[in-house]
Design a protein around this motif. Structure first.
Motif, PDB file in Angstrom:
ATOM      1  N   VAL A 144     -37.212 -10.462  25.730  1.00 35.62           N
ATOM      2  CA  VAL A 144     -37.354  -9.048  25.375  1.00 35.62           C
ATOM      3  C   VAL A 144     -36.037  -8.363  25.716  1.00 35.62           C
ATOM      4  N   ASN A 145     -35.515  -7.584  24.782  1.00 34.07           N
ATOM      5  CA  ASN A 145     -34.225  -6.925  25.016  1.00 34.07           C
ATOM      6  C   ASN A 145     -34.368  -5.829  26.072  1.00 34.07           C
ATOM      7  N   ASP A 146     -33.647  -5.983  27.166  1.00 39.08           N
ATOM      8  CA  ASP A 146     -33.656  -4.978  28.227  1.00 39.08           C
ATOM      9  C   ASP A 146     -32.698  -3.833  27.878  1.00 39.08           C
ATOM     10  N   ALA A 147     -33.083  -2.629  28.219  1.00 38.55           N
ATOM     11  CA  ALA A 147     -32.228  -1.470  27.958  1.00 38.55           C
ATOM     12  C   ALA A 147     -30.971  -1.533  28.824  1.00 38.55           C
ATOM     13  N   PRO A 148     -29.818  -1.221  28.258  1.00 36.32           N
ATOM     14  CA  PRO A 148     -28.596  -1.178  29.074  1.00 36.32           C
ATOM     15  C   PRO A 148     -28.642  -0.031  30.081  1.00 36.32           C
ATOM     16  N   VAL A 149     -27.896  -0.190  31.155  1.00 38.43           N
ATOM     17  CA  VAL A 149     -27.801   0.850  32.186  1.00 38.43           C
ATOM     18  C   VAL A 149     -26.335   1.280  32.283  1.00 38.43           C
ATOM     19  N   VAL A 150     -26.079   2.553  32.011  1.00 37.31           N
ATOM     20  CA  VAL A 150     -24.715   3.082  32.101  1.00 37.31           C
ATOM     21  C   VAL A 150     -24.452   3.442  33.557  1.00 37.31           C
ATOM     22  N   LEU A 151     -23.523   2.727  34.173  1.00 32.21           N
ATOM     23  CA  LEU A 151     -23.263   2.922  35.595  1.00 32.21           C
ATOM     24  C   LEU A 151     -22.245   4.024  35.854  1.00 32.21           C
ATOM     25  N   SER A 152     -21.219   4.102  35.012  1.00 38.22           N
ATOM     26  CA  SER A 152     -20.186   5.111  35.272  1.00 38.22           C
ATOM     27  C   SER A 152     -19.301   5.291  34.036  1.00 38.22           C
ATOM     28  N   TYR A 153     -18.465   6.324  34.111  1.00 29.88           N
ATOM     29  CA  TYR A 153     -17.468   6.611  33.072  1.00 29.88           C
ATOM     30  C   TYR A 153     -16.119   6.743  33.762  1.00 29.88           C
ATOM     31  N   SER A 154     -15.110   6.024  33.250  1.00 27.97           N
ATOM     32  CA  SER A 154     -13.806   6.003  33.917  1.00 27.97           C
ATOM     33  C   SER A 154     -12.706   6.658  33.091  1.00 27.97           C
ATOM     34  N   GLY A 155     -13.057   7.285  31.962  1.00 28.94           N
ATOM     35  CA  GLY A 155     -12.051   7.964  31.145  1.00 28.94           C
ATOM     36  C   GLY A 155     -11.703   9.332  31.696  1.00 28.94           C
ATOM     37  N   ALA A 156     -10.866  10.053  30.952  1.00 23.33           N
ATOM     38  CA  ALA A 156     -10.425  11.384  31.366  1.00 23.33           C
ATOM     39  C   ALA A 156     -11.601  12.350  31.381  1.00 23.33           C
ATOM     40  N   THR A 157     -11.633  13.198  32.390  1.00 26.01           N
ATOM     41  CA  THR A 157     -12.702  14.191  32.515  1.00 26.01           C
ATOM     42  C   THR A 157     -12.156  15.621  32.486  1.00 26.01           C
ATOM     43  N   GLN A 158     -10.878  15.748  32.118  1.00 24.36           N
ATOM     44  CA  GLN A 158     -10.271  17.070  31.967  1.00 24.36           C
ATOM     45  C   GLN A 158      -9.475  17.101  30.664  1.00 24.36           C
ATOM     46  N   VAL A 159      -9.499  18.241  30.000  1.00 25.77           N
ATOM     47  CA  VAL A 159      -8.759  18.406  28.761  1.00 25.77           C
ATOM     48  C   VAL A 159      -8.324  19.870  28.668  1.00 25.77           C
ATOM     49  N   ASP A 160      -7.161  20.120  28.048  1.00 28.22           N
ATOM     50  CA  ASP A 160      -6.685  21.498  27.906  1.00 28.22           C
ATOM     51  C   ASP A 160      -7.485  22.233  26.833  1.00 28.22           C
ATOM     52  N   GLU A 161      -7.591  23.510  27.016  1.00 24.72           N
ATOM     53  CA  GLU A 161      -8.239  24.392  26.041  1.00 24.72           C
ATOM     54  C   GLU A 161      -7.689  24.145  24.638  1.00 24.72           C
ATOM     55  N   ASP A 162      -8.587  24.118  23.647  1.00 23.68           N
ATOM     56  CA  ASP A 162      -8.256  23.942  22.226  1.00 23.68           C
ATOM     57  C   ASP A 162      -7.676  22.567  21.912  1.00 23.68           C
ATOM     58  N   GLU A 163      -7.809  21.624  22.813  1.00 25.85           N
ATOM     59  CA  GLU A 163      -7.250  20.288  22.593  1.00 25.85           C
ATOM     60  C   GLU A 163      -8.375  19.302  22.289  1.00 25.85           C
ATOM     61  N   SER A 164      -8.237  18.545  21.212  1.00 26.49           N
ATOM     62  CA  SER A 164      -9.218  17.519  20.858  1.00 26.49           C
ATOM     63  C   SER A 164      -8.995  16.263  21.701  1.00 26.49           C
ATOM     64  N   PHE A 165     -10.039  15.508  21.906  1.00 27.76           N
ATOM     65  CA  PHE A 165      -9.929  14.249  22.658  1.00 27.76           C
ATOM     66  C   PHE A 165     -10.976  13.266  22.135  1.00 27.76           C
ATOM     67  N   SER A 166     -10.771  11.988  22.447  1.00 32.90           N
ATOM     68  CA  SER A 166     -11.683  10.931  22.005  1.00 32.90           C
ATOM     69  C   SER A 166     -12.200  10.151  23.204  1.00 32.90           C
ATOM     70  N   VAL A 167     -13.366   9.535  23.000  1.00 39.06           N
ATOM     71  CA  VAL A 167     -13.986   8.679  24.017  1.00 39.06           C
ATOM     72  C   VAL A 167     -14.022   7.263  23.482  1.00 39.06           C
ATOM     73  N   SER A 168     -13.789   6.280  24.353  1.00 37.58           N
ATOM     74  CA  SER A 168     -13.821   4.862  23.966  1.00 37.58           C
ATOM     75  C   SER A 168     -14.948   4.151  24.714  1.00 37.58           C
ATOM     76  N   ILE A 169     -15.521   3.147  24.084  1.00 41.49           N
ATOM     77  CA  ILE A 169     -16.572   2.367  24.748  1.00 41.49           C
ATOM     78  C   ILE A 169     -16.029   1.689  25.997  1.00 41.49           C
TER      79      ILE A 169
END
Length: 266
Positions: A144-169
């Motif tokens: 039976v496929n077990d649900a994944p557990v997201v433990l943490s996020y290590s990408g950038a957590t700050q961005v300048d006003e009006d600036e676009s950003f992307s998230v990666s797996i």
């Protein structure tokens, strides 16, 4: 020749008549019939299937001409499936069928998926020497496929006003016993307050002139199960250039005169 009744054991009194052809006499001979353990008869067993993380139960049954009580038998398990299966107490339907049975049950998990072979040994201790018989079968385990557990996020957590950003797996740390992270995984960003999401589902743009904390809604998938994750990103304020929209001061002056400007003129 004296033949005891089938399966009889215990004391036996036999009258023996002795004759010389003319006269005879009768003498009683006492005998003791020692018990001999008759082999039990195990029922046929077929291979069975269990479901991962779901309670499973099967049973083994047998008959015994000796008709002993249930505590005259012991059951033991061997084989890899015995790591997650256990035998219960022996029961005996003495009033009806005379059948003995034992339940074998357990709940398989991920580590038991390939622990399938089982040997069941039933030992008859009812009378005389003990006799053991074995049955071998397989208990396959459907995963039976077990649900994944997201433990943490290590990408950038700050961005300048009006600036676009992307998230990666690759910015996430995910635990999943059934799938290979990050290769089996993907994610999408859902719309939320004070930001927009590009058509690729991964690029994020804060609302114009917004600064503060964004709560970004993501769905992370192992290909079968999707799990939600909320990502907090701080949008840092940026000082925007002023924009002059009108001048309200004097619009004319005499030749060779000077003019002074005030901030209130704009």
């Amino acid at each position: 020749t004296v033949i005891p009744a089938p399966n009889y054991n215990g004391d036996l009194s036999v009258d023996v008549k002795i004759s010389d052809g003319d006269k005879s006499d009768i003498v009683m001979v006492s005998l003791s019939v020692s018990p001999v353990n008759d082999a039990l008869v195990l029922s046929d067993v077929s291979d069975v299937t269990a479901l991962e993380e779901t309670s499973f139960s099967t049973s083994i049954s047998w008959t015994d001409i000796d008709g002993a009580s249930a505590d005259g038998y012991t059951v033991s398990l061997a084989g890899e499936a015995s790591n997650w299966l256990a035998a219960g107490a022996v029961s005996h339907d003495a009033d009806s069928s005379g059948v003995y049975s034992v339940s074998i049950s357990g709940t398989p998990d991920d580590e038991n998926l390939y622990q399938n072979d089982l040997s069941v040994s039933v030992t008859d201790n009812s009378e005389g020497e003990s006799i053991s018989l074995n049955k071998y079968f397989s208990v396959s385990v459907d995963p039976v496929n077990d649900a994944p557990v997201v433990l943490s996020y290590s990408g950038a957590t700050q961005v300048d006003e009006d600036e676009s950003f992307s998230v990666s797996i690759n910015d996430f740390v995910v635990e999943d016993v059934d799938n290979d992270f990050p290769f089996d995984f993907d994610f999408t960003v859902s719309a939320g307050d004070n930001y927009t999401v590009a058509s690729d589902g991964k690029s994020i743009t804060p609302a114009e002139n917004y600064n503060g904390t964004l709560a970004i809604n993501l769905m992370i998938s192992d290909g079968t199960v999707d799990v939600p994750f909320s990502l907090a990103v701080e949008v840092l304020p940026v000082n925007d250039d002023p924009v002059l929209t009108a001048y309200t001061g004097a619009g004319a002056l005499d030749e060779d005169n000077s003019i002074s400007f005030s901030g209130t003129d704009f």
